[in-house]
Scaffold this motif. Structure first.
Motif, PDB file in Angstrom:
ATOM      1  N   UNK A   5       1.155  -0.937  -0.014  1.00 39.99           N
ATOM      2  CA  UNK A   5       0.315  -0.081   0.138  1.00 39.99           C
ATOM      3  C   UNK A   5       1.056   1.574  -0.056  1.00 39.99           C
ATOM      4  N   UNK A   6       0.619   2.975  -0.494  1.00 43.89           N
ATOM      5  CA  UNK A   6       1.402   4.048  -0.373  1.00 43.89           C
ATOM      6  C   UNK A   6      -0.027   4.214   0.374  1.00 43.89           C
ATOM      7  N   UNK A   7       0.657   5.094   1.320  1.00 45.49           N
ATOM      8  CA  UNK A   7      -0.475   5.359   2.883  1.00 45.49           C
ATOM      9  C   UNK A   7      -0.343   6.822   2.589  1.00 45.49           C
TER      10      UNK A   7
ATOM     11  N   UNK B 193      -6.114   8.063  -0.359  1.00 46.63           N
ATOM     12  CA  UNK B 193      -5.182   6.828  -0.155  1.00 46.63           C
ATOM     13  C   UNK B 193      -5.947   6.089   1.479  1.00 46.63           C
ATOM     14  N   UNK B 194      -5.604   5.327   1.830  1.00 47.60           N
ATOM     15  CA  UNK B 194      -3.892   4.114   0.888  1.00 47.60           C
ATOM     16  C   UNK B 194      -4.719   3.551   0.104  1.00 47.60           C
ATOM     17  N   UNK B 195      -4.009   3.353  -1.117  1.00 44.82           N
ATOM     18  CA  UNK B 195      -3.358   2.692  -2.891  1.00 44.82           C
ATOM     19  C   UNK B 195      -2.973   1.553  -2.560  1.00 44.82           C
ATOM     20  N   UNK B 196      -3.567   0.415  -3.011  1.00 43.90           N
ATOM     21  CA  UNK B 196      -2.712  -0.463  -3.318  1.00 43.90           C
ATOM     22  C   UNK B 196      -2.583  -0.629  -4.675  1.00 43.90           C
TER      23      UNK B 196
ATOM     24  N   UNK C  56     -11.898   2.820  -7.233  1.00 43.83           N
ATOM     25  CA  UNK C  56     -12.944   2.136  -6.285  1.00 43.83           C
ATOM     26  C   UNK C  56     -13.249   0.662  -7.593  1.00 43.83           C
ATOM     27  N   UNK C  57     -14.339   0.203  -6.998  1.00 44.34           N
ATOM     28  CA  UNK C  57     -15.150  -0.819  -7.920  1.00 44.34           C
ATOM     29  C   UNK C  57     -16.175  -0.137  -8.678  1.00 44.34           C
ATOM     30  N   UNK C  58     -16.452  -0.329  -9.888  1.00 47.47           N
ATOM     31  CA  UNK C  58     -17.192   0.095 -10.382  1.00 47.47           C
ATOM     32  C   UNK C  58     -18.891   0.591 -10.123  1.00 47.47           C
ATOM     33  N   UNK C  59     -19.174   0.322  -9.049  1.00 44.95           N
ATOM     34  CA  UNK C  59     -20.496   1.056  -8.319  1.00 44.95           C
ATOM     35  C   UNK C  59     -20.067   1.402  -7.199  1.00 44.95           C
ATOM     36  N   UNK C  60     -18.356   2.276  -7.054  1.00 46.54           N
ATOM     37  CA  UNK C  60     -18.159   3.959  -5.902  1.00 46.54           C
ATOM     38  C   UNK C  60     -17.999   3.020  -5.062  1.00 46.54           C
ATOM     39  N   UNK C  61     -17.990   1.680  -4.609  1.00 49.13           N
ATOM     40  CA  UNK C  61     -17.329   1.184  -3.082  1.00 49.13           C
ATOM     41  C   UNK C  61     -15.802   0.672  -3.401  1.00 49.13           C
ATOM     42  N   UNK C  62     -15.418   0.059  -2.001  1.00 47.66           N
ATOM     43  CA  UNK C  62     -14.407  -0.693  -1.756  1.00 47.66           C
ATOM     44  C   UNK C  62     -14.196  -1.892  -1.316  1.00 47.66           C
TER      45      UNK C  62
ATOM     46  N   UNK D 114     -10.462   1.790   7.294  1.00 48.71           N
ATOM     47  CA  UNK D 114     -10.307   3.014   6.496  1.00 48.71           C
ATOM     48  C   UNK D 114      -9.897   1.251   4.959  1.00 48.71           C
ATOM     49  N   UNK D 115     -11.004   2.483   4.276  1.00 48.75           N
ATOM     50  CA  UNK D 115     -10.783   1.754   2.475  1.00 48.75           C
ATOM     51  C   UNK D 115      -9.915   1.718   1.642  1.00 48.75           C
ATOM     52  N   UNK D 116      -9.517   1.198   1.333  1.00 51.19           N
ATOM     53  CA  UNK D 116      -8.133   1.223   0.442  1.00 51.19           C
ATOM     54  C   UNK D 116      -8.588   0.603  -1.054  1.00 51.19           C
ATOM     55  N   UNK D 117      -8.051   2.426  -2.248  1.00 45.92           N
ATOM     56  CA  UNK D 117      -7.994   2.392  -3.002  1.00 45.92           C
ATOM     57  C   UNK D 117      -7.314   1.587  -4.533  1.00 45.92           C
ATOM     58  N   UNK D 118      -7.553   0.727  -5.197  1.00 49.80           N
ATOM     59  CA  UNK D 118      -7.278  -0.298  -5.925  1.00 49.80           C
ATOM     60  C   UNK D 118      -6.251   0.249  -7.595  1.00 49.80           C
ATOM     61  N   UNK D 119      -5.414   0.336  -7.539  1.00 51.50           N
ATOM     62  CA  UNK D 119      -4.789   0.571  -9.064  1.00 51.50           C
ATOM     63  C   UNK D 119      -5.893   0.242 -10.357  1.00 51.50           C
TER      64      UNK D 119
END
Length: 370
Positions: A7-9, A56-59, A116-122, A129-134
């Motif tokens: 993860x990138x914090x 952030x955080x981002x995977x 986020x996923x296509x529905x806007x959630x994680x 915390x929710x983690x965004x993913x590349x």
């Protein structure tokens, strides 16, 4: 379930390998056990701050391969046990670009930055915390939940640690020459930057029949690799490449200059523009700072020489079409893939992999998972 992920914090920052929580796949989503992930420069742009990271955080990770281990409701194109290569654009198949055969420009591309996923959630969480993913896939993780449209099924007999490169670097570079530059037999092509993308632009230009493929890179190792994989000449400086192109074209210049340096600036594009001749094209594939504006280009020459500056995403290919074509060429011995993987790393060595990329010792580093 729990999974380790890089993860990138903070931005800028370093990747931190931690334990995260991963939700089950929802409708039209799949759970993938990752086998390999390429260390693409695009993810490094997030770490250095050149590229946006709105959450952030981002995977990290958008170039990978793995095995489907579970499917959500409504999944029809994949089954448990399927081997897949990821697509960093989760094409919907219905929007105008998709309907016209340009899935690389699908409107779902907005999730490349959002994470986020296509529905806007994680689906991934860390420390509450929710983690965004590349690109909504996050291949820097042992396990990933991703959209069904982010997966391209591949034959099970092929090595996933190699074909993972088809998730980004190979089709992007190859297509930069074959599609964006539309290289024709006998032409003169300059490739600026011979890393994980540029080396495939070299391969693509050579395959298309270019008479001269001039690779430009300050690193001797990369120049030597380019010469083995299709370049006719390799030099360290774009000015020398431009002079070489003029020397074999009656002083006119290259038919195409493909910009695949790690961090693109307006100056790089201007240098490429100065190296092309009449009806020439500059293909801009590499990316740089999202804040930079301006390209030093002579507008008179642009118009009177009928020249073009062409952007290029995923090699101007639909991922679902590109991957099978490239796999077929690989199996026929017409496309080098194994030779591109300079070194493999564990997930814990992700920062070492990027240090090696910056040092110029890798064509492509790949994370492999046990």
């Amino acid at each position: 379930m729990r999974t380790r992920a890089a993860l990138l914090m903070d931005q800028p920052g370093k990747w931190e390998v931690v334990d995260t929580v991963l939700d089950d796949p929802k409708e039209h989503e799949v759970l993938v056990r990752m086998v390999a992930s390429g260390l693409c420069h695009s993810d490094d742009h997030r770490a250095t701050g050149d590229g946006p990271a709105p959450h952030l955080p981002l995977c990290g990770g958008h170039e990978g391969a793995g095995v489907v281990e579970a499917v959500g409701a409504g999944v029809g194109s994949l089954a448990v046990g399927d081997h897949i290569v990821t697509s960093f654009v989760p094409a919907c198949g219905r929007c105008r670009p998709c309907a016209t055969g340009r899935q690389n420009l699908c409107h779902n591309g907005k999730f490349l930055a959002a994470g986020s996923m296509l529905d806007g959630t994680f689906r991934m969480h860390y420390d509450g915390r929710d983690v965004a993913r590349s690109s909504a896939i996050g291949t820097f993780a042992e396990w990933s939940v991703m959209p069904e449209g982010s997966c391209i099924k591949v034959p099970e007999h092929l090595p996933l640690s190699t074909v993972a490169l088809l998730g980004c670097g190979v089709p992007t570079g190859w297509g930069s020459a074959v599609n964006a530059a539309a290289v024709k037999p006998g032409q003169v092509v300059i490739v600026m930057g011979v890393g994980g993308i540029g080396i495939n632009a070299v391969q693509g230009a050579a395959h298309a029949g270019a008479a001269h493929v001039i690779a430009v890179d300050p690193v001797q190792f990369k120049r030597d690799t380019a010469l083995r994989l299709g370049a006719t000449t390799a030099v360290s400086d774009i000015a020398e490449a431009a002079e070489l192109a003029r020397s074999v074209t009656d002083g006119q210049g290259a038919d195409a200059a493909i910009v695949t340096v790690g961090v693109v600036t307006g100056e790089h594009i201007g240098q490429a523009f100065d190296a092309i001749g009449k009806d020439g094209v500059v293909v801009v594939t590499g990316t740089g700072s999202a804040a930079e504006v301006g390209v030093p280009v002579n507008p008179f020459k642009l118009a009177m020489y009928q020249q073009r500056i062409q952007g290029c995403l995923y090699g101007m290919w639909s991922p679902a079409a590109a991957v099978p074509v490239l796999l077929h060429m690989y199996e026929q011995g017409k496309l080098a893939l194994d030779e591109l993987v300079t070194r493999t790393y564990t997930l814990d060595e992700v920062n070492t992999g990027y240090d090696d990329m910056h040092a110029g010792t890798n064509i492509r580093g790949v994370i492999t998972f046990d």
